[in-house]
Design a protein around this motif. Structure first.
Motif, PDB file in Angstrom:
ATOM      1  N   LEU A  27       0.817  -1.209   0.000  1.00 50.83           N
ATOM      2  CA  LEU A  27       0.000   0.000   0.000  1.00 50.83           C
ATOM      3  C   LEU A  27       0.853   1.262   0.000  1.00 50.83           C
ATOM      4  CD1 LEU A  27      -2.936  -0.703   2.488  1.00 50.83           C
ATOM      5  CD2 LEU A  27      -2.961  -0.754   0.005  1.00 50.83           C
ATOM      6  N   ILE A  28       2.061   1.146   0.485  1.00 51.18           N
ATOM      7  CA  ILE A  28       2.955   2.294   0.539  1.00 51.18           C
ATOM      8  C   ILE A  28       3.799   2.394  -0.727  1.00 51.18           C
ATOM      9  CG2 ILE A  28       4.787   3.407   1.892  1.00 51.18           C
ATOM     10  CD1 ILE A  28       2.135   2.969   3.465  1.00 51.18           C
ATOM     11  N   THR A  29       4.239   1.252  -1.256  1.00 48.71           N
ATOM     12  CA  THR A  29       5.243   1.271  -2.324  1.00 48.71           C
ATOM     13  C   THR A  29       4.688   1.118  -3.735  1.00 48.71           C
ATOM     14  OG1 THR A  29       5.591  -1.115  -2.073  1.00 48.71           O
ATOM     15  CG2 THR A  29       7.016   0.349  -0.788  1.00 48.71           C
ATOM     16  N   HIS A  30       3.550   0.462  -3.915  1.00 48.73           N
ATOM     17  CA  HIS A  30       3.058   0.187  -5.268  1.00 48.73           C
ATOM     18  C   HIS A  30       2.440   1.446  -5.885  1.00 48.73           C
ATOM     19  CE1 HIS A  30       0.940  -1.722  -8.590  1.00 48.73           C
ATOM     20  NE2 HIS A  30       1.750  -2.740  -8.411  1.00 48.73           N
ATOM     21  N   PRO A  31       2.730   1.718  -7.150  1.00 56.37           N
ATOM     22  CA  PRO A  31       2.193   2.920  -7.794  1.00 56.37           C
ATOM     23  C   PRO A  31       0.668   2.980  -7.821  1.00 56.37           C
ATOM     24  CG  PRO A  31       3.851   1.876  -9.194  1.00 56.37           C
ATOM     25  CD  PRO A  31       3.642   0.983  -8.021  1.00 56.37           C
ATOM     26  N   ARG A  32       0.020   1.830  -7.806  1.00 52.56           N
ATOM     27  CA  ARG A  32      -1.451   1.816  -7.844  1.00 52.56           C
ATOM     28  C   ARG A  32      -2.053   2.511  -6.620  1.00 52.56           C
ATOM     29  NH1 ARG A  32      -5.261  -3.443  -7.081  1.00 52.56           N
ATOM     30  NH2 ARG A  32      -7.236  -2.378  -7.334  1.00 52.56           N
ATOM     31  N   PHE A  33      -1.347   2.489  -5.493  1.00 54.03           N
ATOM     32  CA  PHE A  33      -1.877   3.033  -4.250  1.00 54.03           C
ATOM     33  C   PHE A  33      -1.216   4.341  -3.832  1.00 54.03           C
ATOM     34  CE2 PHE A  33      -2.105  -1.680  -3.846  1.00 54.03           C
ATOM     35  CZ  PHE A  33      -3.473  -1.792  -4.035  1.00 54.03           C
ATOM     36  N   LYS A  34      -0.377   4.926  -4.668  1.00 53.85           N
ATOM     37  CA  LYS A  34       0.343   6.151  -4.317  1.00 53.85           C
ATOM     38  C   LYS A  34      -0.612   7.311  -4.029  1.00 53.85           C
ATOM     39  CE  LYS A  34       4.768   5.250  -4.584  1.00 53.85           C
ATOM     40  NZ  LYS A  34       5.668   5.380  -3.477  1.00 53.85           N
ATOM     41  N   HIS A  35      -1.733   7.372  -4.723  1.00 54.58           N
ATOM     42  CA  HIS A  35      -2.640   8.500  -4.569  1.00 54.58           C
ATOM     43  C   HIS A  35      -3.515   8.403  -3.317  1.00 54.58           C
ATOM     44  CE1 HIS A  35      -5.231   5.488  -6.405  1.00 54.58           C
ATOM     45  NE2 HIS A  35      -6.249   6.168  -5.931  1.00 54.58           N
ATOM     46  N   LEU A  36      -3.530   7.240  -2.641  1.00 53.63           N
ATOM     47  CA  LEU A  36      -4.328   7.092  -1.426  1.00 53.63           C
ATOM     48  C   LEU A  36      -3.734   7.903  -0.289  1.00 53.63           C
ATOM     49  CD1 LEU A  36      -5.153   3.272  -1.229  1.00 53.63           C
ATOM     50  CD2 LEU A  36      -6.689   5.136  -1.782  1.00 53.63           C
ATOM     51  N   SER A  37      -4.601   8.473   0.527  1.00 56.04           N
ATOM     52  CA  SER A  37      -4.122   9.224   1.688  1.00 56.04           C
ATOM     53  C   SER A  37      -3.598   8.254   2.747  1.00 56.04           C
ATOM     54  CB  SER A  37      -5.256  10.070   2.271  1.00 56.04           C
ATOM     55  OG  SER A  37      -6.259   9.221   2.804  1.00 56.04           O
ATOM     56  N   THR A  38      -2.728   8.743   3.604  1.00 54.22           N
ATOM     57  CA  THR A  38      -2.186   7.897   4.663  1.00 54.22           C
ATOM     58  C   THR A  38      -3.279   7.485   5.640  1.00 54.22           C
ATOM     59  OG1 THR A  38      -1.516   9.869   5.872  1.00 54.22           O
ATOM     60  CG2 THR A  38       0.156   8.789   4.528  1.00 54.22           C
ATOM     61  N   ASP A  39      -4.283   8.338   5.824  1.00 53.70           N
ATOM     62  CA  ASP A  39      -5.398   7.982   6.706  1.00 53.70           C
ATOM     63  C   ASP A  39      -6.199   6.809   6.150  1.00 53.70           C
ATOM     64  OD1 ASP A  39      -4.787   9.898   8.593  1.00 53.70           O
ATOM     65  OD2 ASP A  39      -6.136  11.406   7.752  1.00 53.70           O
ATOM     66  N   SER A  40      -6.396   6.781   4.844  1.00 57.84           N
ATOM     67  CA  SER A  40      -7.149   5.663   4.262  1.00 57.84           C
ATOM     68  C   SER A  40      -6.324   4.377   4.315  1.00 57.84           C
ATOM     69  CB  SER A  40      -7.589   5.974   2.831  1.00 57.84           C
ATOM     70  OG  SER A  40      -6.483   6.113   1.982  1.00 57.84           O
ATOM     71  N   LYS A  41      -5.012   4.485   4.203  1.00 55.79           N
ATOM     72  CA  LYS A  41      -4.152   3.301   4.333  1.00 55.79           C
ATOM     73  C   LYS A  41      -4.195   2.766   5.766  1.00 55.79           C
ATOM     74  CE  LYS A  41      -1.132   4.803   0.615  1.00 55.79           C
ATOM     75  NZ  LYS A  41       0.187   5.284   0.225  1.00 55.79           N
ATOM     76  N   LEU A  42      -4.203   3.675   6.735  1.00 56.23           N
ATOM     77  CA  LEU A  42      -4.327   3.271   8.129  1.00 56.23           C
ATOM     78  C   LEU A  42      -5.687   2.615   8.367  1.00 56.23           C
ATOM     79  CD1 LEU A  42      -3.392   3.221  11.085  1.00 56.23           C
ATOM     80  CD2 LEU A  42      -4.302   5.541  11.307  1.00 56.23           C
ATOM     81  N   LEU A  43      -6.741   3.193   7.811  1.00 53.37           N
ATOM     82  CA  LEU A  43      -8.078   2.616   7.950  1.00 53.37           C
ATOM     83  C   LEU A  43      -8.132   1.220   7.347  1.00 53.37           C
ATOM     84  CD1 LEU A  43     -11.045   2.765   8.738  1.00 53.37           C
ATOM     85  CD2 LEU A  43     -11.472   4.002   6.598  1.00 53.37           C
ATOM     86  N   TYR A  44      -7.494   1.015   6.209  1.00 50.66           N
ATOM     87  CA  TYR A  44      -7.472  -0.317   5.601  1.00 50.66           C
ATOM     88  C   TYR A  44      -6.774  -1.313   6.532  1.00 50.66           C
ATOM     89  CZ  TYR A  44      -6.816  -4.077   2.253  1.00 50.66           C
ATOM     90  OH  TYR A  44      -6.829  -5.306   1.627  1.00 50.66           O
ATOM     91  N   GLY A  45      -5.688  -0.908   7.175  1.00 52.06           N
ATOM     92  CA  GLY A  45      -5.020  -1.766   8.147  1.00 52.06           C
ATOM     93  C   GLY A  45      -5.926  -2.103   9.317  1.00 52.06           C
TER      94      GLY A  45
END
Length: 164
Positions: A27-45
């Motif tokens: 979620l941090i390194t792949h280009p597909r997910f670069k545009h996601l906010s860090t809050d949404s990445k945390l929510l996914y976790g």
């Protein structure tokens, strides 16, 4: 109240006493997910963490997929944010408006929305070499040597002489 002194370091396995949310590196390194906010990445976790609880409770739908319940109010409480931001973060992850990491199914009648957490892994399909079409096989009893070939291509339409 007595002063408390905090130790600056962890010793031994002291760090193991805490609970952690696991956020996939992809979620941090792949280009597909670069545009996601860090809050949404945390929510996914956090949603992935909730999956283990759903598995323990055996919350499976008719097709065997695991689902979770995670209300907007819980998102607001856990991330310390307002309702609008919580809705935006869920939409950012959702299949309909976002990247497609979750799918929400409304149940109606005051029941909470079911959330299906999808896989985050991406499978890149390697480019396939273009295959040239094979020439058609001749009908039985006909050899290619029997077929005449023209010296002049005839793919164009012949011009008809003007009628007089």
């Amino acid at each position: 109240m007595p002063d408390m002194k905090f130790s600056s370091y962890f010793y031994g396995d002291e760090a193991m006493q805490f609970t952690y949310f696991r956020i996939p590196c992809q979620l941090i390194t792949h280009p597909r997910f670069k545009h996601l906010s860090t809050d949404s990445k945390l929510l996914y976790g956090m949603l992935l963490d909730r999956m283990s609880l759903s598995i323990k409770n055996e919350w499976y739908d008719d097709t065997g997929r695991v689902y979770i319940y995670y209300t907007v109010d819980e998102v607001c409480s856990n991330l310390n944010c307002g309702r609008d931001k919580a809705m935006r973060l869920l939409a950012e992850l959702d299949t309909g408006k976002g990247v497609g990491l979750i799918e929400r199914k409304k149940q109606g009648q005051g029941k909470p929305t079911r959330i299906y957490v999808k896989r985050f892994t991406t499978q890149e399909i390697p480019p396939q070499p273009e295959k040239k079409p094979e020439p058609p096989a001749p009908p039985p009893g006909v050899e290619f040597a029997d077929v005449q070939k023209s010296d002049f291509p005839t793919s164009r339409r012949r011009k008809n002489p003007p009628q007089e």
